[in-house]
Design a protein around this motif. Structure first.
Motif, PDB file in Angstrom:
ATOM      1  N   LEU A  22       0.830  -1.211   0.000  1.00 38.79           N
ATOM      2  CA  LEU A  22       0.000   0.000   0.000  1.00 38.79           C
ATOM      3  C   LEU A  22       0.860   1.256   0.000  1.00 38.79           C
ATOM      4  N   LEU A  23       1.968   1.247   0.763  1.00 47.14           N
ATOM      5  CA  LEU A  23       2.879   2.389   0.771  1.00 47.14           C
ATOM      6  C   LEU A  23       3.507   2.602  -0.606  1.00 47.14           C
ATOM      7  N   THR A  24       3.865   1.493  -1.261  1.00 47.87           N
ATOM      8  CA  THR A  24       4.464   1.574  -2.596  1.00 47.87           C
ATOM      9  C   THR A  24       3.497   2.195  -3.599  1.00 47.87           C
ATOM     10  N   VAL A  25       2.278   1.688  -3.622  1.00 45.62           N
ATOM     11  CA  VAL A  25       1.282   2.190  -4.574  1.00 45.62           C
ATOM     12  C   VAL A  25       0.932   3.641  -4.274  1.00 45.62           C
ATOM     13  N   LEU A  26       0.681   3.946  -3.006  1.00 45.10           N
ATOM     14  CA  LEU A  26       0.289   5.311  -2.633  1.00 45.10           C
ATOM     15  C   LEU A  26       1.411   6.305  -2.904  1.00 45.10           C
ATOM     16  N   GLY A  27       2.643   5.973  -2.485  1.00 43.85           N
ATOM     17  CA  GLY A  27       3.762   6.892  -2.660  1.00 43.85           C
ATOM     18  C   GLY A  27       4.059   7.171  -4.124  1.00 43.85           C
ATOM     19  N   ASN A  28       4.126   6.134  -4.936  1.00 43.75           N
ATOM     20  CA  ASN A  28       4.421   6.330  -6.356  1.00 43.75           C
ATOM     21  C   ASN A  28       3.263   6.998  -7.091  1.00 43.75           C
ATOM     22  N   LEU A  29       2.027   6.686  -6.682  1.00 40.88           N
ATOM     23  CA  LEU A  29       0.867   7.324  -7.303  1.00 40.88           C
ATOM     24  C   LEU A  29       0.829   8.819  -6.987  1.00 40.88           C
ATOM     25  N   LEU A  30       1.214   9.195  -5.779  1.00 42.74           N
ATOM     26  CA  LEU A  30       1.253  10.615  -5.410  1.00 42.74           C
ATOM     27  C   LEU A  30       2.282  11.369  -6.240  1.00 42.74           C
ATOM     28  N   ILE A  31       3.429  10.747  -6.526  1.00 42.06           N
ATOM     29  CA  ILE A  31       4.441  11.399  -7.363  1.00 42.06           C
ATOM     30  C   ILE A  31       3.897  11.629  -8.767  1.00 42.06           C
ATOM     31  N   ILE A  32       3.203  10.627  -9.317  1.00 39.97           N
ATOM     32  CA  ILE A  32       2.627  10.766 -10.659  1.00 39.97           C
ATOM     33  C   ILE A  32       1.586  11.879 -10.684  1.00 39.97           C
ATOM     34  N   LEU A  33       0.685  11.883  -9.703  1.00 40.33           N
ATOM     35  CA  LEU A  33      -0.373  12.892  -9.667  1.00 40.33           C
ATOM     36  C   LEU A  33       0.179  14.293  -9.432  1.00 40.33           C
TER      37      LEU A  33
ATOM     38  N   ALA B  10       3.177  15.368 -10.310  1.00 40.29           N
ATOM     39  CA  ALA B  10       3.859  15.791 -11.541  1.00 40.29           C
ATOM     40  C   ALA B  10       2.862  16.206 -12.617  1.00 40.29           C
ATOM     41  N   ILE B  11       1.709  15.552 -12.639  1.00 32.58           N
ATOM     42  CA  ILE B  11       0.682  15.896 -13.634  1.00 32.58           C
ATOM     43  C   ILE B  11      -0.034  17.195 -13.268  1.00 32.58           C
ATOM     44  N   SER B  12      -0.318  17.386 -11.981  1.00 34.00           N
ATOM     45  CA  SER B  12      -1.157  18.516 -11.545  1.00 34.00           C
ATOM     46  C   SER B  12      -0.410  19.839 -11.486  1.00 34.00           C
ATOM     47  N   ASP B  13       0.898  19.825 -11.276  1.00 34.93           N
ATOM     48  CA  ASP B  13       1.669  21.065 -11.146  1.00 34.93           C
ATOM     49  C   ASP B  13       2.372  21.389 -12.469  1.00 34.93           C
ATOM     50  N   PRO B  14       2.010  22.485 -13.137  1.00 35.71           N
ATOM     51  CA  PRO B  14       2.641  22.837 -14.426  1.00 35.71           C
ATOM     52  C   PRO B  14       4.146  23.050 -14.315  1.00 35.71           C
ATOM     53  N   ARG B  15       4.627  23.438 -13.115  1.00 31.21           N
ATOM     54  CA  ARG B  15       6.071  23.661 -12.947  1.00 31.21           C
ATOM     55  C   ARG B  15       6.864  22.356 -12.993  1.00 31.21           C
ATOM     56  N   LEU B  16       6.178  21.236 -12.837  1.00 32.97           N
ATOM     57  CA  LEU B  16       6.851  19.941 -12.903  1.00 32.97           C
ATOM     58  C   LEU B  16       6.691  19.272 -14.262  1.00 32.97           C
ATOM     59  N   HIS B  17       6.204  20.023 -15.235  1.00 35.92           N
ATOM     60  CA  HIS B  17       6.070  19.473 -16.581  1.00 35.92           C
ATOM     61  C   HIS B  17       7.412  19.608 -17.310  1.00 35.92           C
ATOM     62  N   THR B  18       8.420  18.929 -16.750  1.00 41.10           N
ATOM     63  CA  THR B  18       9.761  18.907 -17.328  1.00 41.10           C
ATOM     64  C   THR B  18      10.155  17.452 -17.596  1.00 41.10           C
ATOM     65  N   LEU B  19      11.253  17.297 -18.334  1.00 39.73           N
ATOM     66  CA  LEU B  19      11.674  15.952 -18.700  1.00 39.73           C
ATOM     67  C   LEU B  19      12.074  15.120 -17.483  1.00 39.73           C
ATOM     68  N   MET B  20      12.691  15.757 -16.482  1.00 36.57           N
ATOM     69  CA  MET B  20      13.110  15.015 -15.301  1.00 36.57           C
ATOM     70  C   MET B  20      11.914  14.362 -14.613  1.00 36.57           C
ATOM     71  N   TYR B  21      10.814  15.098 -14.502  1.00 34.34           N
ATOM     72  CA  TYR B  21       9.624  14.561 -13.843  1.00 34.34           C
ATOM     73  C   TYR B  21       8.814  13.664 -14.773  1.00 34.34           C
ATOM     74  N   PHE B  22       8.983  13.845 -16.069  1.00 32.52           N
ATOM     75  CA  PHE B  22       8.390  12.897 -17.011  1.00 32.52           C
ATOM     76  C   PHE B  22       9.027  11.518 -16.835  1.00 32.52           C
TER      77      PHE B  22
ATOM     78  N   ARG C  15       6.689  20.598  -2.561  1.00 34.98           N
ATOM     79  CA  ARG C  15       5.705  21.677  -2.681  1.00 34.98           C
ATOM     80  C   ARG C  15       4.524  21.226  -3.537  1.00 34.98           C
ATOM     81  N   ALA C  16       4.797  20.520  -4.636  1.00 38.70           N
ATOM     82  CA  ALA C  16       3.728  20.043  -5.512  1.00 38.70           C
ATOM     83  C   ALA C  16       2.849  19.021  -4.796  1.00 38.70           C
ATOM     84  N   LEU C  17       3.464  18.148  -4.021  1.00 35.50           N
ATOM     85  CA  LEU C  17       2.689  17.166  -3.249  1.00 35.50           C
ATOM     86  C   LEU C  17       1.803  17.852  -2.217  1.00 35.50           C
TER      87      LEU C  17
END
Length: 342
Positions: free
Chosen positions: A56-67, A69-81, A319-321
């Motif tokens: 559950l920690l694995t799914v939640l933690g990685n899912l939060l990073i994906i969300l 990165a998608i929700s914050d326009p400042r993270l729309h960079t190649l590193m976060y892709f 900050r994005a999280l």
């Protein structure tokens, strides 16, 4: 064992005065028996709670990073892709093995179907390969960002980066298909007990009675070619990164450059250290239980720790999280307020 049921054509092989089932390619294999981490019934509830929590920690933690990165326009960079792709692969990688293990622990069963075992081989090989390629691509991205900063936008333009990720998926899928097809051509003549908590290709070799030389050649050649080339890219990238960082004139510049790749270097060390440790130790120490326990590190623990490692020193991601969670909390409170008003 009471958990183990297998139906096959009536072929019986007498070995050393005893009766052992002989299963050839014409036989219908229904189930294997996964021996798991421990067969002690007293440990089953503890193992279930432990692995459920880690999953559950694995799914939640990685899912939060994906969300995030998608929700914050400042993270729309190649590193976060690249990071979002790695998080998606980590979720899928853990989901290949842990849910089946949790189901077996809950139902007090150790069985896995033949089709399920082949599917685990395919997806395990697929996501290990993708982890390998994505870590190499991310290392190259950091190399260009540190050593060729002025040309970063030209070198790391969106089109070639998307093609890099797409090529990683295609290459890993083809390799996984090759390994799973090669596994299906082999016959089984031992009691079909796999000393592992999933159908790990290296441990599955213990139940084969036919010649596995072709499989071994394909496995080690592909691992050497694909895994070795990715590891060379990572080592070269960080060698050049360290050289460039040491040549910087200001301490602030060195700290900023180091902080951009420290998290990735930690993940690389954890992934390759545990993965190579498992395979080299299994060749030296013929103890399947120690190998099984060590496999937990790269199949469960590493994907669980990756979100914490990447977000620990990354202010933009933290900050994005925080903004994403705050937004979702306001939405939940608004919905609850509307329902109370009704």
């Amino acid at each position: 064992m009471a958990f183990y049921k297998m139906h096959f054509h009536e072929h019986i092989l007498t070995i050393e005065g005893g009766l052992q089932p002989h299963v050839n390619n014409d036989s219908q294999i229904v189930e294997f028996l996964l021996l798991g981490i421990s067969e002690d019934p007293r440990l089953q509830p503890l193992l279930y709670c432990l692995f459920l929590s880690m999953y559950l920690l694995t799914v939640l933690g990685n899912l939060l990073i994906i969300l995030a990165a998608i929700s914050d326009p400042r993270l729309h960079t190649l590193m976060y892709f690249f990071l979002s792709n790695l998080s998606l692969v980590d979720i899928c990688f853990t989901s290949t093995t842990v849910p089946k293990m949790l189901l077996n622990l809950q139902t007090h069963s150790q069985a896995i179907s033949y089709a399920g075992c082949v599917a685990q081989i395919y997806f395990f090989t697929l996501f290990v390969g993708l982890d390998n390629f994505l870590l190499a691509v991310m290392a190259y991205d950091r190399f260009v960002a540190i050593c060729h900063l002025l040309r970063y936008v030209i070198i790391m333009s969106p089109r070639p980066c998307v093609l890099l990720v797409l090529g990683s998926w295609v290459t890993s899928a083809l390799n996984a298909l090759l390994q799973s097809l090669l596994a299906q051509r082999l016959s089984f003549c031992k009691a079909l007990e796999i000393p592992h908590f999933f159908c790990e290709p290296n441990q599955l070799a213990h139940v084969f009675c036919s010649d596995t030389s072709l499989n071994n050649i394909a496995l080690y050649c592909v691992a050497g070619l694909l895994g070795g080339s990715a590891l060379v890219v990572i080592l070269y990238s960080y060698y050049k990164n360290v050289s460039s960082i040491r040549a910087m004139s200001t301490a602030q510049g060195r700290y900023k450059a180091f902080s951009t790749c420290a998290s990735h270097l930690s993940v690389v060390s954890l992934f390759y250290g545990t993965l190579l440790g498992v395979y080299f130790s299994s060749e030296v120490i013929q103890n399947p239980h120690s190998s099984t326990t060590a496999s937990v590190m790269y199949t469960v623990v590493t994907p669980m720790l990756n979100p914490f490692i990447y977000s620990l020193r990354n202010k933009d991601l933290k900050r994005a999280l925080a903004m994403f969670l705050e937004k979702k909390m306001r939405q939940v409170l608004m919905v609850l307020g509307v329902r109370k008003g009704i």
